[in-house]
Design a protein around this motif. Sequence first.
Motif, PDB file in Angstrom:
ATOM      1  N   TYR A 195     -20.643 -46.281  -4.356  1.00 47.87           N
ATOM      2  CA  TYR A 195     -20.458 -45.570  -3.019  1.00 47.87           C
ATOM      3  C   TYR A 195     -20.519 -43.944  -3.233  1.00 47.87           C
ATOM      4  O   TYR A 195     -21.205 -43.137  -2.609  1.00 47.87           O
ATOM      5  N   THR A 198     -23.854 -42.980  -4.174  1.00 47.09           N
ATOM      6  CA  THR A 198     -24.916 -43.136  -3.279  1.00 47.09           C
ATOM      7  C   THR A 198     -24.661 -42.261  -2.144  1.00 47.09           C
ATOM      8  O   THR A 198     -25.799 -41.867  -1.775  1.00 47.09           O
ATOM      9  N   SER A 199     -23.367 -42.090  -2.045  1.00 48.96           N
ATOM     10  CA  SER A 199     -23.229 -40.950  -0.837  1.00 48.96           C
ATOM     11  C   SER A 199     -23.629 -39.647  -1.221  1.00 48.96           C
ATOM     12  O   SER A 199     -24.141 -38.678  -0.635  1.00 48.96           O
ATOM     13  N   LYS A 200     -23.415 -39.230  -2.520  1.00 46.97           N
ATOM     14  CA  LYS A 200     -23.705 -37.888  -2.952  1.00 46.97           C
ATOM     15  C   LYS A 200     -25.055 -37.654  -3.407  1.00 46.97           C
ATOM     16  O   LYS A 200     -25.732 -36.626  -3.256  1.00 46.97           O
ATOM     17  N   LYS A 202     -28.850 -39.299  -2.550  1.00 40.68           N
ATOM     18  CA  LYS A 202     -29.644 -40.158  -1.766  1.00 40.68           C
ATOM     19  C   LYS A 202     -30.698 -40.988  -2.590  1.00 40.68           C
ATOM     20  O   LYS A 202     -31.372 -41.884  -1.913  1.00 40.68           O
TER      21      LYS A 202
END
Length: 258
Positions: A195, A198-200, A202
């Motif tokens: 996560y 993926t959150s930092k 895209k």
Amino acid sequence: MVKKIGLVMMALLLIVLSACSSSGSSDSSKKKTIVMGTSADYPPFESVDTANGNKIVGFDLDLAKAIAKELGYKLEVKNQDFNGLVAALGSKKVDFVMAGMVDTPDRRKQVDFSKTYYQSFQVILTRKATNIKTMEDLKNKKVGVQLGTTQETLAKKVSKTIPMKIQTWDKLNEMVEAMRAGKLDAIVTVDTVAYGYTSKDKTFQQFKAVVDGKTQYDPISAAFPKNSKLTAKFDKALKKLEENGTKDKLVTKWIKNQ
Ligand code: ARG
């Protein structure tokens, strides 16, 4: 005469007592040190803050600091590859390990574990451009795992039925960069770590790894040399930090807000 000797004795006793107390916890430079082993390639648990003088930072670090403070110890951190951490405990090079490490029956043959302080489950981290959505989709793909981890064990087990090209790496962060460069199709890691990436970033997307039809949470704990006296103290301090909300604050800071 007897009275005089009594007074001298009293004075000596006072001197001795005050000497003892000044070597106590009030003087932080004389505090006893505990050494924590970690593998700082695994954000948000631990990573090297390259923008900040290469300090090691993360959830494990902050939790370890809070526990050391609670116990009156100074914390020293030793950074090394994950694969050698259990051995470092065995040879007493470190007093304990916090490295997002899962408490497994296999490791328990060599080390003791604290109570669980976090839970995570295994996921596949891959580039969005690949069509990998399940473990089955890893067939014949280049799959990266970190050496000596529970993910290595999992991937090797799955590859008996779904053959894949497994690559083992010493450092997770380097493996992620290799995947970004297209040298790997997927990485087996844990939700918490995936996560963060993926959150930092895209261009990455995480998928749950479906193992035997169920998503399985693994207990993350601190590890100690067998029969270490530190384990019980650590657990007591951890319990306190759970009850007074300190741990929750760190979970929010490092994990929920990443
Ligand atoms: N959860 C996995 C295990 O216990 C991987 C932990 C990797 N930790 C790290 N700091 N690189 O095997």
